[in-house]
Design a protein around this motif. Sequence first.
Motif, PDB file in Angstrom:
ATOM      1  N   PHE A   1     -25.259  16.023  -5.498  1.00 34.83           N
ATOM      2  CA  PHE A   1     -24.883  17.260  -4.810  1.00 34.83           C
ATOM      3  C   PHE A   1     -23.560  17.802  -5.341  1.00 34.83           C
ATOM      4  CE2 PHE A   1     -22.101  18.946  -1.426  1.00 34.83           C
ATOM      5  CZ  PHE A   1     -22.700  20.198  -1.276  1.00 34.83           C
ATOM      6  N   LEU A   2     -22.562  16.922  -5.531  1.00 32.28           N
ATOM      7  CA  LEU A   2     -21.237  17.376  -5.951  1.00 32.28           C
ATOM      8  C   LEU A   2     -21.228  17.968  -7.353  1.00 32.28           C
ATOM      9  CD1 LEU A   2     -18.877  14.606  -4.508  1.00 32.28           C
ATOM     10  CD2 LEU A   2     -19.444  16.844  -3.547  1.00 32.28           C
ATOM     11  N   VAL A   3     -22.158  17.572  -8.216  1.00 31.40           N
ATOM     12  CA  VAL A   3     -22.206  18.143  -9.560  1.00 31.40           C
ATOM     13  C   VAL A   3     -23.182  19.309  -9.658  1.00 31.40           C
ATOM     14  CG1 VAL A   3     -21.559  15.939 -10.613  1.00 31.40           C
ATOM     15  CG2 VAL A   3     -23.987  16.520 -10.390  1.00 31.40           C
ATOM     16  N   SER A   4     -23.817  19.659  -8.543  1.00 35.33           N
ATOM     17  CA  SER A   4     -24.797  20.740  -8.537  1.00 35.33           C
ATOM     18  C   SER A   4     -24.125  22.097  -8.350  1.00 35.33           C
ATOM     19  CB  SER A   4     -25.814  20.530  -7.407  1.00 35.33           C
ATOM     20  OG  SER A   4     -25.208  20.819  -6.143  1.00 35.33           O
ATOM     21  N   PRO A   5     -24.781  23.184  -8.752  1.00 34.28           N
ATOM     22  CA  PRO A   5     -24.224  24.525  -8.528  1.00 34.28           C
ATOM     23  C   PRO A   5     -24.076  24.884  -7.060  1.00 34.28           C
ATOM     24  CG  PRO A   5     -25.989  24.562 -10.176  1.00 34.28           C
ATOM     25  CD  PRO A   5     -26.036  23.213  -9.519  1.00 34.28           C
TER      26      PRO A   5
ATOM     27  N   PRO B   1     -20.070  24.098  -4.817  1.00 35.50           N
ATOM     28  CA  PRO B   1     -18.935  25.005  -4.564  1.00 35.50           C
ATOM     29  C   PRO B   1     -19.190  25.985  -3.430  1.00 35.50           C
ATOM     30  CG  PRO B   1     -19.382  24.825  -6.915  1.00 35.50           C
ATOM     31  CD  PRO B   1     -20.515  24.157  -6.208  1.00 35.50           C
ATOM     32  N   TRP B   2     -20.418  26.489  -3.335  1.00 39.88           N
ATOM     33  CA  TRP B   2     -20.744  27.444  -2.276  1.00 39.88           C
ATOM     34  C   TRP B   2     -20.632  26.799  -0.908  1.00 39.88           C
ATOM     35  CZ3 TRP B   2     -21.478  32.489  -3.526  1.00 39.88           C
ATOM     36  CH2 TRP B   2     -21.729  32.772  -4.865  1.00 39.88           C
ATOM     37  N   VAL B   3     -21.167  25.593  -0.782  1.00 38.31           N
ATOM     38  CA  VAL B   3     -21.146  24.909   0.513  1.00 38.31           C
ATOM     39  C   VAL B   3     -19.723  24.511   0.894  1.00 38.31           C
ATOM     40  CG1 VAL B   3     -21.910  22.844   1.762  1.00 38.31           C
ATOM     41  CG2 VAL B   3     -23.505  24.069   0.256  1.00 38.31           C
ATOM     42  N   LEU B   4     -18.973  23.950  -0.065  1.00 36.94           N
ATOM     43  CA  LEU B   4     -17.636  23.451   0.251  1.00 36.94           C
ATOM     44  C   LEU B   4     -16.625  24.571   0.482  1.00 36.94           C
ATOM     45  CD1 LEU B   4     -17.343  20.304  -2.028  1.00 36.94           C
ATOM     46  CD2 LEU B   4     -18.081  20.486   0.346  1.00 36.94           C
TER      47      LEU B   4
ATOM     48  N   THR C   1     -12.036  22.667   1.780  1.00 36.41           N
ATOM     49  CA  THR C   1     -10.748  23.259   1.445  1.00 36.41           C
ATOM     50  C   THR C   1     -10.738  23.689  -0.005  1.00 36.41           C
ATOM     51  OG1 THR C   1      -9.787  21.164   0.731  1.00 36.41           O
ATOM     52  CG2 THR C   1      -9.637  21.695   3.096  1.00 36.41           C
ATOM     53  N   ARG C   2      -9.685  24.414  -0.390  1.00 31.46           N
ATOM     54  CA  ARG C   2      -9.551  24.828  -1.788  1.00 31.46           C
ATOM     55  C   ARG C   2      -9.489  23.612  -2.701  1.00 31.46           C
ATOM     56  NH1 ARG C   2      -5.945  24.900  -5.594  1.00 31.46           N
ATOM     57  NH2 ARG C   2      -4.346  24.038  -4.220  1.00 31.46           N
ATOM     58  N   ASP C   3      -8.739  22.582  -2.296  1.00 35.94           N
ATOM     59  CA  ASP C   3      -8.630  21.387  -3.131  1.00 35.94           C
ATOM     60  C   ASP C   3      -9.975  20.689  -3.292  1.00 35.94           C
ATOM     61  OD1 ASP C   3      -5.852  21.445  -3.733  1.00 35.94           O
ATOM     62  OD2 ASP C   3      -5.420  20.809  -1.689  1.00 35.94           O
TER      63      ASP C   3
ATOM     64  N   SER D   1     -11.878  22.842  -5.852  1.00 33.47           N
ATOM     65  CA  SER D   1     -11.245  22.716  -7.162  1.00 33.47           C
ATOM     66  C   SER D   1     -11.535  21.363  -7.797  1.00 33.47           C
ATOM     67  CB  SER D   1      -9.735  22.913  -7.030  1.00 33.47           C
ATOM     68  OG  SER D   1      -9.088  22.743  -8.265  1.00 33.47           O
ATOM     69  N   GLY D   2     -11.496  20.311  -6.969  1.00 33.52           N
ATOM     70  CA  GLY D   2     -11.693  18.959  -7.477  1.00 33.52           C
ATOM     71  C   GLY D   2     -13.105  18.639  -7.914  1.00 33.52           C
ATOM     72  N   LEU D   3     -14.055  19.518  -7.617  1.00 30.29           N
ATOM     73  CA  LEU D   3     -15.422  19.291  -8.102  1.00 30.29           C
ATOM     74  C   LEU D   3     -15.461  19.238  -9.617  1.00 30.29           C
ATOM     75  CD1 LEU D   3     -17.442  21.631  -5.715  1.00 30.29           C
ATOM     76  CD2 LEU D   3     -17.341  19.128  -5.658  1.00 30.29           C
TER      77      LEU D   3
END
Length: 282
Positions: A171-175, A178-181, A186-188, A191-193
């Motif tokens: 999930f974390l490497v999927s497109p 970023p939309w969900v998080l 948070t921004r961090d 960004s950290g993805l």
Amino acid sequence: MTPAEPGWRRRTVSRGGVDLAVFEGGNETAATLVLVHGWPDTHRVWGGVAALLASEHHLVSYDTRGQGESVTDAADSAFTVEELASDFFAVIDAVSPDRPVHVLGHDWGSVQVWEAVCRPGAEDRVASFTSMSGPHLDHLRWWVHRRLRRPTPRGTAALLAQAVSSAYVPFLVSPLAPWVLRVLGTRDMVSGLRYYRANLRRPGGRLRESRTRVPVLQLVLTHDIAVRRAPLTESDGWAEHLERVELPYGHGIVSTHPEVVADEAARFVRSVEFLRRVQRRP
């Protein structure tokens, strides 16, 4: 006490087009201990640990690239562990140019410091490394490779257990992440993805032999739901000196039990510093 309180100094170390926010405090006459945070944290996660270590250590904490005050719009390719390790060396060259430092890393902070201490000559700049919840990615790949090449019931069970614990990674490497998080996090966190995409999407290729002469203390958190004990043991064959301590705590130990982290890190620093003094005697 946190690095944001009076008495702590902020400076900037620039490397690779990124301005890294670096924070110093504690006992300036003592050995330097660098605190490297993970995802989705910033240097502030070390507040409780720093308060307990400040009297006996020169403390350094920094926001790793893309996190906290080290903001950058750099692409995923700027977030490989090789780049992060080079950031680490840039920081320690700035804060302790003439004396090796001790390091305490957690989560992705530990992952990137593993990369750093396995570079040739790292033992000249790093006196010791205390690792929590973050393996060397090459050691992890070797661990998987060995169990797939010669499967056993025990090895297969360990692989499956870690696979379950790492089920969040796709999930974390999927497109979609970023939309969900952006909505839930948070921004961090968003960004950290780039840490995940830059390092866990990479093609396999040839396995690297990543060895270190830096003394390592590996704190194994037995209640950590993200990183199991079994893959961490792969580092035994790649570290010249490795001590392992099991602690009955979870992944968030830095925040939940800072006194335990501080005690273990301080003990290891003292033991390494004692040996260094003995070795310097004529």
